[in-house]
Structures are given as structure tokens and as C-alpha cells.
Design a protein around this motif. Structure first.
Motif, PDB file in Angstrom:
ATOM      1  N   MET A   1      -5.204 -19.658 -11.497  1.00 36.95           N
ATOM      2  CA  MET A   1      -5.047 -18.373 -10.819  1.00 36.95           C
ATOM      3  C   MET A   1      -6.228 -18.149  -9.892  1.00 36.95           C
ATOM      4  SD  MET A   1      -4.307 -14.669 -12.499  1.00 36.95           S
ATOM      5  CE  MET A   1      -4.419 -15.486 -14.043  1.00 36.95           C
ATOM      6  N   SER A   2      -5.973 -17.558  -8.765  1.00 36.28           N
ATOM      7  CA  SER A   2      -7.037 -17.305  -7.803  1.00 36.28           C
ATOM      8  C   SER A   2      -7.939 -16.188  -8.277  1.00 36.28           C
ATOM      9  CB  SER A   2      -6.436 -16.938  -6.441  1.00 36.28           C
ATOM     10  OG  SER A   2      -5.778 -15.703  -6.523  1.00 36.28           O
ATOM     11  N   ALA A   3      -9.098 -16.126  -7.673  1.00 35.79           N
ATOM     12  CA  ALA A   3     -10.080 -15.127  -8.107  1.00 35.79           C
ATOM     13  C   ALA A   3      -9.619 -13.716  -7.855  1.00 35.79           C
ATOM     14  CB  ALA A   3     -11.408 -15.384  -7.381  1.00 35.79           C
ATOM     15  N   THR A   4      -8.683 -13.541  -6.943  1.00 35.85           N
ATOM     16  CA  THR A   4      -8.241 -12.191  -6.627  1.00 35.85           C
ATOM     17  C   THR A   4      -7.271 -11.641  -7.648  1.00 35.85           C
ATOM     18  OG1 THR A   4      -6.451 -13.060  -5.280  1.00 35.85           O
ATOM     19  CG2 THR A   4      -8.504 -12.545  -4.155  1.00 35.85           C
ATOM     20  N   GLY A   5      -6.762 -12.482  -8.516  1.00 38.92           N
ATOM     21  CA  GLY A   5      -5.881 -11.982  -9.556  1.00 38.92           C
ATOM     22  C   GLY A   5      -4.428 -12.320  -9.377  1.00 38.92           C
ATOM     23  N   TRP A   6      -4.023 -12.951  -8.227  1.00 40.13           N
ATOM     24  CA  TRP A   6      -2.646 -13.392  -8.089  1.00 40.13           C
ATOM     25  C   TRP A   6      -2.400 -14.478  -9.119  1.00 40.13           C
ATOM     26  CZ3 TRP A   6       0.258 -10.330  -5.426  1.00 40.13           C
ATOM     27  CH2 TRP A   6      -0.210  -9.701  -4.263  1.00 40.13           C
ATOM     28  N   GLY A   9       0.932 -20.617 -10.491  1.00 37.81           N
ATOM     29  CA  GLY A   9       0.969 -21.891 -11.191  1.00 37.81           C
ATOM     30  C   GLY A   9       0.799 -21.782 -12.683  1.00 37.81           C
ATOM     31  N   MET A  10       1.275 -20.722 -13.316  1.00 37.19           N
ATOM     32  CA  MET A  10       1.231 -20.625 -14.758  1.00 37.19           C
ATOM     33  C   MET A  10       2.105 -21.729 -15.348  1.00 37.19           C
ATOM     34  SD  MET A  10      -0.516 -17.893 -15.815  1.00 37.19           S
ATOM     35  CE  MET A  10      -1.116 -16.315 -15.243  1.00 37.19           C
ATOM     36  N   SER A  11       1.587 -22.485 -16.303  1.00 40.72           N
ATOM     37  CA  SER A  11       2.373 -23.564 -16.892  1.00 40.72           C
ATOM     38  C   SER A  11       3.060 -23.100 -18.158  1.00 40.72           C
ATOM     39  CB  SER A  11       1.462 -24.758 -17.219  1.00 40.72           C
ATOM     40  OG  SER A  11       0.541 -24.413 -18.227  1.00 40.72           O
ATOM     41  N   GLU A  12       4.075 -23.855 -18.573  1.00 43.53           N
ATOM     42  CA  GLU A  12       4.829 -23.503 -19.770  1.00 43.53           C
ATOM     43  C   GLU A  12       3.939 -23.470 -20.997  1.00 43.53           C
ATOM     44  OE1 GLU A  12       8.305 -22.135 -21.237  1.00 43.53           O
ATOM     45  OE2 GLU A  12       8.151 -22.965 -19.238  1.00 43.53           O
ATOM     46  N   SER A  13       2.935 -24.356 -21.027  1.00 43.99           N
ATOM     47  CA  SER A  13       2.078 -24.437 -22.202  1.00 43.99           C
ATOM     48  C   SER A  13       1.173 -23.230 -22.344  1.00 43.99           C
ATOM     49  CB  SER A  13       1.200 -25.699 -22.109  1.00 43.99           C
ATOM     50  OG  SER A  13       0.380 -25.653 -20.964  1.00 43.99           O
ATOM     51  N   ASP A  14       1.078 -22.416 -21.281  1.00 43.45           N
ATOM     52  CA  ASP A  14       0.195 -21.248 -21.339  1.00 43.45           C
ATOM     53  C   ASP A  14       0.793 -20.117 -22.151  1.00 43.45           C
ATOM     54  OD1 ASP A  14      -0.743 -21.804 -17.943  1.00 43.45           O
ATOM     55  OD2 ASP A  14      -1.769 -22.388 -19.771  1.00 43.45           O
ATOM     56  N   GLY A  15       2.067 -20.188 -22.532  1.00 44.62           N
ATOM     57  CA  GLY A  15       2.641 -19.044 -23.215  1.00 44.62           C
ATOM     58  C   GLY A  15       3.886 -19.363 -24.000  1.00 44.62           C
ATOM     59  N   ALA A  16       3.792 -20.240 -24.994  1.00 46.23           N
ATOM     60  CA  ALA A  16       4.945 -20.503 -25.839  1.00 46.23           C
ATOM     61  C   ALA A  16       5.299 -19.250 -26.616  1.00 46.23           C
ATOM     62  CB  ALA A  16       4.631 -21.649 -26.797  1.00 46.23           C
ATOM     63  N   ASP A  17       6.605 -19.052 -26.792  1.00 46.04           N
ATOM     64  CA  ASP A  17       7.103 -17.892 -27.529  1.00 46.04           C
ATOM     65  C   ASP A  17       6.666 -16.578 -26.916  1.00 46.04           C
ATOM     66  OD1 ASP A  17       6.405 -19.723 -30.513  1.00 46.04           O
ATOM     67  OD2 ASP A  17       8.311 -19.581 -29.451  1.00 46.04           O
ATOM     68  N   VAL A  18       6.515 -16.556 -25.597  1.00 43.67           N
ATOM     69  CA  VAL A  18       6.030 -15.332 -24.974  1.00 43.67           C
ATOM     70  C   VAL A  18       7.078 -14.242 -24.938  1.00 43.67           C
ATOM     71  CG1 VAL A  18       4.287 -16.428 -23.552  1.00 43.67           C
ATOM     72  CG2 VAL A  18       6.631 -16.285 -22.710  1.00 43.67           C
ATOM     73  N   GLY A  19       8.295 -14.521 -25.397  1.00 42.75           N
ATOM     74  CA  GLY A  19       9.308 -13.477 -25.421  1.00 42.75           C
ATOM     75  C   GLY A  19       9.102 -12.485 -26.535  1.00 42.75           C
ATOM     76  N   GLN A  51      -7.344  -5.530 -14.143  1.00 42.44           N
ATOM     77  CA  GLN A  51      -8.447  -6.303 -13.580  1.00 42.44           C
ATOM     78  C   GLN A  51      -9.217  -7.035 -14.675  1.00 42.44           C
ATOM     79  OE1 GLN A  51     -10.616  -3.257 -11.464  1.00 42.44           O
ATOM     80  NE2 GLN A  51      -9.454  -3.566  -9.589  1.00 42.44           N
ATOM     81  N   LEU A  52      -9.262  -6.456 -15.873  1.00 45.22           N
ATOM     82  CA  LEU A  52      -9.970  -7.074 -16.989  1.00 45.22           C
ATOM     83  C   LEU A  52      -9.307  -8.376 -17.411  1.00 45.22           C
ATOM     84  CD1 LEU A  52     -12.231  -6.701 -19.140  1.00 45.22           C
ATOM     85  CD2 LEU A  52     -10.569  -5.467 -20.523  1.00 45.22           C
ATOM     86  N   PHE A  53      -7.987  -8.468 -17.225  1.00 43.72           N
ATOM     87  CA  PHE A  53      -7.250  -9.633 -17.693  1.00 43.72           C
ATOM     88  C   PHE A  53      -7.075 -10.698 -16.619  1.00 43.72           C
ATOM     89  CE2 PHE A  53      -5.043  -5.931 -19.874  1.00 43.72           C
ATOM     90  CZ  PHE A  53      -5.948  -5.916 -20.923  1.00 43.72           C
ATOM     91  N   GLU A  54      -7.401 -10.375 -15.372  1.00 45.76           N
ATOM     92  CA  GLU A  54      -7.173 -11.310 -14.281  1.00 45.76           C
ATOM     93  C   GLU A  54      -8.008 -12.574 -14.464  1.00 45.76           C
ATOM     94  OE1 GLU A  54      -8.037  -9.069 -10.835  1.00 45.76           O
ATOM     95  OE2 GLU A  54      -6.216  -7.861 -10.967  1.00 45.76           O
ATOM     96  N   GLY A  55      -7.382 -13.711 -14.182  1.00 42.41           N
ATOM     97  CA  GLY A  55      -8.079 -14.981 -14.288  1.00 42.41           C
ATOM     98  C   GLY A  55      -8.191 -15.501 -15.698  1.00 42.41           C
ATOM     99  N   ARG A  56      -7.527 -14.835 -16.661  1.00 44.13           N
ATOM    100  CA  ARG A  56      -7.605 -15.242 -18.059  1.00 44.13           C
ATOM    101  C   ARG A  56      -6.325 -15.950 -18.479  1.00 44.13           C
ATOM    102  NH1 ARG A  56     -13.010 -14.328 -19.216  1.00 44.13           N
ATOM    103  NH2 ARG A  56     -13.623 -12.318 -18.339  1.00 44.13           N
ATOM    104  N   ARG A  57      -6.464 -17.018 -19.240  1.00 41.59           N
ATOM    105  CA  ARG A  57      -5.324 -17.685 -19.844  1.00 41.59           C
ATOM    106  C   ARG A  57      -5.141 -17.102 -21.241  1.00 41.59           C
ATOM    107  NH1 ARG A  57      -2.252 -20.512 -16.145  1.00 41.59           N
ATOM    108  NH2 ARG A  57      -3.596 -21.763 -14.805  1.00 41.59           N
TER     109      ARG A  57
END
Length: 318
Positions: A1-6, A9-19, A51-57
Motif C-alpha cells: 500500500m502506498s504511503a498515502t493510504g490507498w 495490491g492486497m493479496s489473498e493471504s492478507d485476510g483469510a476468513d475476512v468475511g 489514518q491510524l490503520f493506513e499502511g498496516r497489514r
């Protein structure tokens, strides 16, 4: 993720069972109540918390905690880690690990920070305000946050180019997000030769995604606002499996759709009223339309042709 918070490119492995959602969340339109008893968020606190969560996996459990912080921003800064865990439906150690993941020494340090960024309602300017004024102020702050993100126009311009090049262009939005998808599709159809609105779930949804792909679609636009239907996650997963590039406008980079999107564009929703307010996601959709028009060489011709037909039919009242 870019520094601005957009969220790119989130990958599938970043959030299994995210439902999986926490028991304290609500569908847009259902009342929420928190430990503070009011169920309303402090003005603009939602945007500052994003803003606190931006850039965090964030893991799925951490996304649940983050979602709870945004939803109950007025009450959370005064809760213990145990109380926050109960509110989010997670374990107390998960809350501690979440604070550390955000760069704090522990939950007490995070709570002190939250008291600074999410003050109690009416405390920002020292003037009393009612819940309606607070809701409006919250939307204003969400729009300001979106404006700061748009300082880096690269991601939204990339998304606009992807959508403009897709023939056809499927636009997906279910339940609370259907209205945003329908509005976008209405205007996009004036400049794009083949827009296909997908605003109904059910067993035919995958078939319609397959049909768009077989017809030549290369990208899909999704509006994903709270709460996120499980079948939406299934649909996005299926779209990516077919080879579509998924561009998603969501309520934050920690939304459960993040792991199912190739390009995530966050726009905060307001939670100060019974029904969520969505000025920022709607405006972001219009910005995407603007970029699409720039990427469609015959967009102006199509608009002029429509205006001529509308005038001939007497379609609009002058």
C-alpha cells in the motif's frame, strides 16, 4: 500500500476468513449501541482513525477490532482492553497484539492516543452541538480525508484507466451498496459502450460475472460499504478466479473485501446516525467517472449525442 493510504495490491493471504464480522457490528440501518450508551461516533473521528490503520497489514481479527474502533469511536478511548475485546468479540490478548501491531507499547498507549484523535462528542471546538450537526461535521471530515488521499492521484487514475478499458464493464454492489453501484452505472453508461450493473445476489450472480468475462471484460468495479454480505466476498473471489481485475471502493483499507481486491480505494462512511452516510464513497465514484471520461476518446461525442436525443424527445424540463 502506498504511503498515502490507498489500498493497492492486497493479496489473498492478507485476510483469510475476512468475511467473519464481530457481533457488535450492524447492517446499515440497524441501531448500534456501545458501552457509552449513545451509539454515535465523535465528529470526524472515523476519518482520523482510518489514518491510524493506513499502511498496516491487519489480520482478520485485527480488522474486527479496527472496525469496532471506528464504529464506537466516542466510547472506545475510555474502555479497558477487556471491555474492548468484549465489544469486538475477540480475546483480550488479541487487543494487546493489535495495539502492538499499530506500533504502540501496549493497549494503554493506544488508548491514550485514541483520546487525542477521537475526543468526546462536542469536545473538538468547545461548542455544544446536536447529533445532526455532529453527523454533518463527520461527513465533512470524511470528505477532507478523501481530499488528502487524492493528493496522490496515481491510484484513482490507474483505476479509471482499468475501468475505461474494460469491455464490458461490470459494476457490482449488493444490499447497502446497491444504490452507489446503480448511480455509478447510470452515469458510466453515458460514456462507456457496455456497462453491466450487478446489484442482485443469488445463484445467478456468478453466471453474470462469467458472461461479462466471456464477453471480453477485463476489470470489475465493486462498491463495498458496511455491512459486507458474505456472498459479495464469494463473488469477488470468483471474479478474480476468472481473470478480472477487481477495483473496490470500500469504507476502509481494513474492510473484509481488501483481501479480495486488486486495487482498493478507501472512503470513510459516517456512523453518527441510524443509517450510515456515504458522501465520501459517492464522491469517489464520481472522481472515477471523471478519470474514465478522460480515458474514453469518444466520451464527449457520446455525451453530445445523448443531449441531442434528449432534446429531440423532450426528455428533460428546461
Amino acid at each position: 500500500m502506498s504511503a498515502t493510504g490507498w489500498g493497492i495490491g492486497m493479496s489473498e493471504s492478507d485476510g483469510a476468513d475476512v468475511g467473519t464480522r464481530d457481533a457488535g457490528t450492524r447492517e446499515a440501518g440497524a441501531p448500534e449501541t456501545g458501552a457509552g450508551g449513545t451509539g454515535t461516533s465523535a465528529p470526524g473521528a472515523s476519518a482520523r482513525l482510518h489514518q491510524l490503520f493506513e499502511g498496516r497489514r491487519l489480520t482478520p481479527t485485527q480488522r474486527r477490532i479496527a472496525h469496532c474502533l471506528v464504529r464506537q469511536s466516542a466510547a472506545v478511548p475510555f474502555l479497558s482492553s477487556v471491555e474492548l475485546a468484549q465489544l469486538a468479540g475477540v480475546s483480550q490478548p488479541s487487543v494487546t497484539r493489535f495495539a502492538v501491531a499499530l506500533g504502540f507499547d501496549g493497549y494503554p498507549a493506544l488508548r491514550r492516543h485514541l483520546r487525542d484523535v477521537a475526543p468526546a462528542a462536542g469536545a473538538e471546538d468547545g461548542r455544544p452541538s446536536n447529533q445532526y450537526q455532529q453527523a454533518v461535521q463527520g461527513e465533512i471530515d470524511n470528505l477532507r480525508h478523501l481530499a488528502s488521499l487524492l493528493a496522490d492521484a496515481g491510484p484513482v487514475e490507474r483505476a479509471g484507466r482499468l475501468l475505461a478499458a474494460s469491455r464490458p464493464l461490470p459494476v457490482l454492489g449488493l444490499r447497502a451498496s446497491a444504490a452507489q453501484a446503480r448511480g455509478f452505472a447510470y452515469f458510466a453508461a453515458k460514456v462507456h459502450p457496455d456497462v453491466r450493473l450487478l446489484d442482485e445476489g443469488g445463484s445467478l450472480l456468478a453466471d453474470r460475472i462469467d458472461a461479462a468475462r466471456h464477453a471480453g471484460a477485463s476489470a470489475l468495479l465493486c462498491f463495498a460499504l458496511p455491512r459486507h454480505p458474505r456472498e459479495l466476498l464469494d463473488a469477488l473471489g470468483h471474479a478474480r478466479d476468472t481473470g478480472l481485475t477487481v477495483v473496490t471502493i470500500a469504507d476502509g483499507t481494513f474492510a473484509p473485501v481488501a483481501a479480495h481486491s486488486d486495487l482498493l480505494l478507501p472512503a470513510a462512511v459516517g456512523t453518527g446516525l441510524v443509517f450510515d452516510t456515504v458522501s465520501a464513497p459517492m464522491l469517489l465514484g464520481q472522481v472515477l467517472l471523471e478519470v474514465m471520461c478522460d480515458g474514453l476518446p469518444d466520451a464527449q461525442v457520446r455525451l453530445e449525442e445523448f443531449d441531442a436525443r434528449a432534446a429531440a424527445r423532450g426528455l428533460f424540463v428546461d
